[in-house]
Scaffold this motif. Structure first.
Motif, short mmCIF file in Angstrom:
data_model
loop_
_atom_site.label_atom_id
_atom_site.label_comp_id
_atom_site.label_asym_id
_atom_site.label_seq_id
_atom_site.Cartn_x
_atom_site.Cartn_y
_atom_site.Cartn_z
N ARG A 18 10.99 -1.47 -25.66
CA ARG A 18 11.44 -0.28 -24.96
C ARG A 18 12.84 0.09 -25.39
O ARG A 18 13.74 -0.74 -25.34
CB ARG A 18 11.42 -0.55 -23.45
N ASP A 63 11.45 9.01 -24.50
CA ASP A 63 10.56 8.05 -23.83
C ASP A 63 9.10 8.49 -23.81
O ASP A 63 8.31 8.02 -23.00
CB ASP A 63 11.02 7.73 -22.40
N ARG A 65 5.66 8.13 -25.75
CA ARG A 65 5.17 7.12 -26.68
C ARG A 65 3.68 7.28 -27.00
O ARG A 65 2.92 7.86 -26.23
CB ARG A 65 5.40 5.72 -26.09
N ASP A 96 9.72 6.63 -30.64
CA ASP A 96 10.16 7.15 -29.35
C ASP A 96 10.29 8.66 -29.54
O ASP A 96 11.25 9.14 -30.14
CB ASP A 96 11.50 6.51 -28.96
N ASN A 98 10.93 12.56 -28.79
CA ASN A 98 11.94 13.31 -28.05
C ASN A 98 11.49 14.77 -28.03
O ASN A 98 11.70 15.50 -28.98
CB ASN A 98 13.29 13.14 -28.75
N HIS A 199 11.06 12.75 -33.22
CA HIS A 199 11.27 11.41 -32.64
C HIS A 199 12.66 10.92 -32.95
O HIS A 199 13.35 11.44 -33.84
CB HIS A 199 10.19 10.44 -33.10
#
Length: 200
Positions: A18, A63, A65, A96, A98, A199
């Motif tokens: 994470r 966050d 995914r 990740d 965005n 990302h």
């Protein structure tokens, strides 16, 4: 490691890895769909209502995914991982993402993509019904109006092959020989644009 390539000999990413929280992100996306919008400002990792943004600022949310079980895009900003159509919660891997939100739609960027409060997946909210949710019945929309770039060259820091499923209305990765698991039964089907997601 992301998953733009599908090599069998690549080491598997840690599905529970994470990234840290990002309060503010000021990097240029360089996407045709958002050209001229200026710096990127990432809003805290919540899927709640968007704050008002100036026209020259592109808001985005990290966050998001890839799920290794259903191949869908889901929000991993909570203590649980939603509901996966392959069973239990989603399993995160790869980039990740965005995702831009609350900006004008363009010929190469589609709005009306929303967060589902039941499964935590991203789905298209542009039809009379809301598709099929793995948590039962239709998806439930909340939070930002996400605006997804599509049908543009894949710039650095982005990944193409994200597609709309006309059975569940979810967004899933279409870069493998199979199409994951659809909550409407069997695998996802493919339709519409080739989305190119930024990302980190």
């Amino acid at each position: 490691m992301g998953f733009p390539a599908t090599h069998d000999d690549d080491p598997a990413p840690d599905p529970r890895a994470r990234p840290g929280r990002r309060a503010v992100l000021t990097r240029a996306l360089g996407l045709t769909a958002v050209a001229g919008l200026g710096a990127v400002a990432a809003i805290g990792a919540t899927a709640g209502p968007a704050a008002a943004e100036g026209a020259s600022i592109l808001a985005s949310q990290a966050d998001w995914r890839f799920c290794t079980k259903c191949f869908g895009l889901f929000f991993r900003g909570y203590s649980t991982d939603g509901a996966c159509p392959a069973g239990s919660g989603h399993d995160a891997a790869g980039f990740d993402f965005n995702i831009p939100h609350d900006i004008p739609e363009t010929p190469t960027a589609q709005h009306k993509w929303r967060f589902c409060t039941k499964c935590f997946g991203m789905f298209f909210w542009g039809y009379a019904d809301n598709g099929r949710c793995p948590a039962g019945n239709a998806h439930a929309a909340a939070g930002y109006d996400f605006v997804l770039p599509h049908d543009i060259p894949e710039p650095p820091g982005s990944q193409r092959n994200w597609r709309f499923c006309p059975k569940c209305y979810g967004l899933y990765f279409y870069g493998y020989p199979t199409n994951g698991v659809c909550p409407a039964g069997s695998a996802h089907s493919v339709a519409g644009y080739d989305f190119v997601l930024p990302h980190l």
